[in-house]
Enzyme design. Structure first.
Site, PDB file in Angstrom:
ATOM      1  N   GLN A 155      -3.183  11.907   9.170  1.00 38.32           N
ATOM      2  CA  GLN A 155      -2.195  12.233  10.197  1.00 38.32           C
ATOM      3  C   GLN A 155      -1.657  11.010  10.960  1.00 38.32           C
ATOM      4  OE1 GLN A 155      -0.172  14.414  11.496  1.00 38.32           O
ATOM      5  NE2 GLN A 155      -0.594  15.756   9.777  1.00 38.32           N
ATOM      6  N   GLY A 185       0.805  -1.222   0.000  1.00 40.63           N
ATOM      7  CA  GLY A 185       0.000   0.000   0.000  1.00 40.63           C
ATOM      8  C   GLY A 185       0.836   1.269   0.000  1.00 40.63           C
ATOM      9  N   GLY A 227       0.503   6.167   4.959  1.00 34.42           N
ATOM     10  CA  GLY A 227       1.362   5.376   5.833  1.00 34.42           C
ATOM     11  C   GLY A 227       2.520   4.745   5.087  1.00 34.42           C
ATOM     12  N   GLU A 258     -17.674  18.402   3.319  1.00 31.61           N
ATOM     13  CA  GLU A 258     -16.955  19.128   2.274  1.00 31.61           C
ATOM     14  C   GLU A 258     -17.630  18.957   0.911  1.00 31.61           C
ATOM     15  OE1 GLU A 258     -12.921  17.765   2.952  1.00 31.61           O
ATOM     16  OE2 GLU A 258     -12.684  19.156   4.618  1.00 31.61           O
TER      17      GLU A 258
END
Lengths: 431, 431
Positions: free
Chosen positions: B323, B15, B19, B174
């Site tokens: 984050q 992936g 991360g 959003e």
């Protein structure tokens, strides 16, 4: 189709390319109702499609919403539709979203890739006339390199890294140049575990020089530029068949390449009901008089690639390029306005503003009527002209930024397989 | 897969999200061989996907080639691949391009849309977790408006113009805000022959406030912002079914809408062989210890959305956001380097840098640890932070230019149906 009746005559324009858009703009504020039909909801700036294919530009930067072009024009309508048939007697169109009558009809359907009946090349080769096609080619190129990493068969690996570009016109030349720059500047860094020097870029041209529509000095210089970049230029060679890997030609030369781009011909897009043999020229273009009227009709016009106006200078019609299409759109716009006001129409006169092609950074060729030049300055001129004709301020800025970035960094960052082209990479339909 | 043997231990990262990329960067220059696998050849900046869907940004600006990230890292390999199975005993992966053994394995597969088993919603609703999905949604929205023009059935027309956005987290908020701005600023100009004021944007939230992960003041303010923009906010309402047009809920409220966006839940992407029930938490996340080791394995790690590390502050794992994923990637990178050098690993400590969401121009909400603010300044902070974390200088510049342009012109020009989503608009596969 829900287009209201109006006391103004209804002009239907089929196609939102360079011709159709220029025409629509000219008609704004006139006493007419305009319906523009296109099967895409955007105008495509075709001259830069090769940069989308080679990861230098984002597709959205060279496309522009047609509705935005028409914003604020009263009595203008746009419909996303594909015309299926024209009934010239009833003066009616049939489309996939219903039928509608016209007072005046303008055919501005442009051209499509012409494979000259070769079904194998059509199946396995790539065309590059629309944004989706260009994105398919972008995906295929990148997928082939990813796949080249996986095989131990050197033959297979070479084929996956080889390119054959058929057709030495501006599209072929520009694409070959861009690929050569990618080979040199990006592939070795992106694929350190692959001997990307072995990748071959072959440009195959049927006649004895590339850019045959330009001056001999432009052809010669462009060829030298391409060779400097490492492109193999093959002249007097015609590709005759392709099975997805093996490219055969009319000579002893053959290639093994998993990517073949066919840029060796276009044909006009004709519509049922207006495709009788006597209406068409070779190349399926509609024969028009000097007012763009299709032969035998007073109320049907054709402009751009689909129209063939025979003139002394161009006995086979104007070149199938953006410039003639735009000028024809403007001329027809004026004429239609005059027609509505019952004034006589003016015959079209083409102003040749020259032609140009780019090969790579600092390398372009420009033919003006009295002045031909090549190299760095030509390259600046090429960029300026393309930015100028690109529709939309945002598009211009974004394209400019990309060019500056690519120039400084020797990079093209849009090398993204957003929609995989090959079946084996279409891992999941939903993503 | 043609990855050479090396004397260094082999770390396989599955992936290339926030991360995986953060981890890979930390490992550069260490005595390890790194193989990064992803089913896309690019990293996706997911927080801006809603702007791609609403025509404000080009897809290529929020995607970044993974090979470019890894350029110049010795012993780093990337393969475009989908992992099909993990054999934890043999320490081997199976993928669609072959099998390979690992010394250390890092699962960073992220999360996918969770429809909670509701097949109707999965079939007819739209997800927005990947670039292609976002482009599908963009196409669908535009296609629905084109279709609304064609019908005389007022009911049908309203349904084509209505939106239901399920989920009041940042994505839903959003997207709803962006659609409201489009309704106000663009639709009346693009569709003058359609009463676009009738278009309804419904944001449906299952709990008693939107942005439930943020402070109460942020929720309250965001809701007021949305209402100012004309969004209907529905709280304590859960969507229970959808047939492509009729949206039913657990209350009396129901909607008629041809566009339903499901942003009401995500679940971790698990891989066969590492999906035993005892390994997983609710939400299918892999339970990891404070070194990100998957329970029961010393050599298998998980980070980001797919990992659940139970801490005092976050008893159900860290929020599934960029984050924590980035911080976890960095922490694990350091730990893997220490592991290879036979030093003890350090437990992960999450530094909460706050959270934010934007509703529209000059309207955002920001929660920092000691300071919460909303409005214009929050909006600037939101933009700055998103530009900062976007990968790639070119992407930042192009996104910034687009934002400035959209702000000044109240426009979003990428309203292009490049690949039609609905069958009736897929006029020709080749184009």
């Amino acid at each position: 189709m829900n287009i209201p009746q109006s006391s103004f005559p209804r002009i239907i324009i089929i196609g939102g390319g360079f011709g159709g858009i220029a025409l629509a703009k000219k008609l704004s504020g006139k006493d007419v109702q305009v319906l523009l039909l296109d099967k895409h909801n955007y105008h495509t700036f075709q001259p830069l499609l090769y940069q989308v294919s080679t990861g230098g530009l984002e597709p959205d930067s060279i496309a522009y919403p047609i509705r935005k072009v028409l914003q604020g024009y009263p009595n203008f309508y746009f419909r996303l539709a594909e015309v299926t048939q024209i009934d010239t007697e009833k003066r009616r169109l049939e489309t996939n979203i219903g039928g509608i009558a016209y007072d005046y009809l303008v055919v501005a359907t442009g051209s499509q890739t012409n494979f000259f009946g070769n079904q194998n090349i059509e199946s396995y080769g790539m065309a590059m006339k629309t944004v989706p096609q260009s994105l398919n080619l972008r995906s295929l190129i990148l997928e082939n390199f990813e796949q080249a990493l996986l095989t131990d068969d050197l033959h297979e690996r070479d084929a996956l890294m080889n390119f054959v570009i058929v057709g030495g016109g501006p599209t072929g030349v520009e694409l070959a140049g861009a690929l050569a720059e990618i080979k040199k500047g990006i592939l070795p860094k992106d694929y350190p575990d692959l001997d990307t020097r072995r990748a071959q870029i072959n440009l195959v041209q049927g006649s004895d020089r590339i850019l045959p529509a330009m001056s001999e000095v432009a052809s010669r210089k462009a060829e030298r530029f391409l060779e400097k970049l490492g492109v193999n230029v093959w002249k007097d060679v015609r590709v005759s068949d392709y099975d997805g890997k093996q490219v055969t030609t009319n000579t002893d030369t053959s290639f093994e390449a998993c990517t073949l781009v066919w840029a060796a011909g276009v044909k006009a897009v004709s519509i049922k009901g207006l495709d009788a043999e006597e209406l068409l020229s070779r190349g399926s273009r509609l024969k028009v008089n000097h007012f763009h009227q299709v032969e035998g009709f007073e109320e049907i016009f054709a402009i751009g690639d689909v129209a063939q106006m025979e003139t002394e200078e161009f006995p086979e019609g104007h070149p199938m390029m953006a410039q003639p299409a735009m000028q024809q759109g403007e001329s027809l716009g004026e004429n239609l306005a005059r027609l509505v006001e019952e004034k006589p129409m003016k015959p079209f006169k083409y102003k040749d503003k020259g032609s140009m092609a780019t090969v790579g950074r600092n390398k372009a060729v420009v033919d003006l009527k009295k002045f031909k030049f090549q190299g760095v300055f030509a390259w600046y001129v090429w960029m300026f002209v393309h930015l100028y004709f690109l529709i939309g301020f945002r598009n211009r800025v974004v394209v400019f930024i990309n060019w500056v970035y690519n120039y400084i960094k020797f990079d093209r960052e849009a090398r993204l397989i957003i929609r995989p082209f090959k079946k084996e990479y279409q891992v999941s339909k939903k993503t």
